[in-house]
Motif scaffolding. Sequence first.
Motif, short mmCIF file in Angstrom:
data_model
loop_
_atom_site.label_atom_id
_atom_site.label_comp_id
_atom_site.label_asym_id
_atom_site.label_seq_id
_atom_site.Cartn_x
_atom_site.Cartn_y
_atom_site.Cartn_z
N ILE A 1 71.68 79.35 -25.54
CA ILE A 1 72.38 78.16 -26.03
C ILE A 1 72.29 78.14 -27.55
O ILE A 1 71.20 78.03 -28.12
N LEU A 2 73.43 78.26 -28.22
CA LEU A 2 73.45 78.14 -29.68
C LEU A 2 73.13 76.70 -30.06
O LEU A 2 73.63 75.75 -29.43
N CYS A 3 72.31 76.54 -31.08
CA CYS A 3 71.89 75.19 -31.45
C CYS A 3 71.66 75.12 -32.96
O CYS A 3 71.76 76.12 -33.68
N ALA B 1 72.78 70.80 -29.57
CA ALA B 1 73.64 71.83 -28.97
C ALA B 1 74.90 71.18 -28.44
O ALA B 1 74.87 70.05 -27.93
N SER B 2 76.01 71.88 -28.59
CA SER B 2 77.29 71.37 -28.11
C SER B 2 77.44 71.73 -26.64
O SER B 2 77.69 72.89 -26.29
N LEU B 3 77.26 70.72 -25.78
CA LEU B 3 77.33 70.93 -24.33
C LEU B 3 78.03 69.75 -23.68
O LEU B 3 77.91 68.61 -24.14
N SER B 4 78.74 70.02 -22.61
CA SER B 4 79.38 68.96 -21.85
C SER B 4 78.34 68.15 -21.09
O SER B 4 77.19 68.59 -20.92
N VAL B 5 78.74 67.00 -20.59
CA VAL B 5 77.84 66.17 -19.79
C VAL B 5 77.39 66.94 -18.55
O VAL B 5 76.21 66.87 -18.15
N GLN B 6 78.30 67.68 -17.94
CA GLN B 6 77.96 68.46 -16.75
C GLN B 6 76.93 69.54 -17.07
O GLN B 6 76.00 69.79 -16.30
N GLU B 7 77.08 70.19 -18.24
CA GLU B 7 76.12 71.23 -18.63
C GLU B 7 74.75 70.62 -18.92
O GLU B 7 73.71 71.19 -18.56
N LEU B 8 74.73 69.46 -19.57
CA LEU B 8 73.46 68.79 -19.83
C LEU B 8 72.75 68.45 -18.52
O LEU B 8 71.53 68.61 -18.39
N GLY C 1 68.38 65.37 -23.63
CA GLY C 1 69.09 64.09 -23.62
C GLY C 1 70.42 64.20 -24.34
O GLY C 1 70.72 65.22 -24.97
N GLN C 2 71.20 63.16 -24.24
CA GLN C 2 72.49 63.11 -24.92
C GLN C 2 72.33 62.38 -26.23
O GLN C 2 71.64 61.36 -26.31
N VAL D 1 77.22 66.31 -27.24
CA VAL D 1 76.11 66.86 -28.02
C VAL D 1 74.80 66.53 -27.33
O VAL D 1 74.51 65.36 -27.04
N GLY D 2 74.03 67.57 -27.03
CA GLY D 2 72.75 67.38 -26.38
C GLY D 2 71.58 67.54 -27.34
O GLY D 2 71.67 68.27 -28.33
#
Length: 275
Positions: free
Chosen positions: A46-48, A62-69, A107-108, A115-116
């Motif tokens: 995961i790029l962060c 990290a740029s992640l969707s809600v589903q990925e989080l 967390g979000q 964004v996580g």
Amino acid sequence: MATAPAGPAQYMARFSESSIPCNQYALAKLGVDRAHCSLKIEEYVILCVPFQLGFKRSIFLASLSVQELTFFQRYVNGIVGLSIALNPEARPEPVKFFIRCNLSTIGQMKGRENVGLFVVDFKTSPDEMINILGNFMDTQDRIKMQYEDYGKKSIRITPDVAKAMGYNMYATIIEPKKEARRIQIYSLSSKTVEHMEAPGAPLRPSGSPIAYQFYFKKYRVSAAGIVSTSETLPQGIVRTTANLAFSPELVEIIDDYWYNLRVAPAANASGKLSY
């Protein structure tokens, strides 16, 4: 007797419970290579980017969707690998680290749906990384002292002074729900700014929050302020004085200016400088 340079043990004793908020200034000073900052969770990379850096615990965005989080929640309390490259003071080569961590929390980010926030606790902290972070914190402590010292005397901004400071003679004032307005800086210190605006500009009540952008060659400085006084001069020009919050970029610029003033006479006397 010369004082030995601080090392990992000394930095840990002083700063182990502290962390560095990773704004643009800190990221640039630490030389964070965003292309080489990632978390490895099993087979996933995961790029962060650092949000806070500390000696024991750090937080990454990290740029992640809600589903990925939601998916990665299953790895909380597990072991992850952090890869990060730092290049303070523009070294010839960045220093690359791979650190085993415990994934403490995911967390979000508030107000940012995709964004996580990944909170990781270091299993061990490499000495070289401790030195880099500790040196940065040490420098910030010194700059905070200079903020107090350089706040005692304002600099009158003339064309010659602006040239010496690397000031581009351009500054704006930013207020909520209003467009940025260009202003003319009359005087400046690390803790105060006095500026002028054209006739018809609003008078601002004492205590009003305000934000500034000062355009220097070295930095574009963003500084928060609180209005101290605001008045209309006989010519109709509005003069405002504000107290400035701590800005390390501005302190650095002012420090360079006063240093060069001290050095120039000696250099001229020895024939090293000419105008």
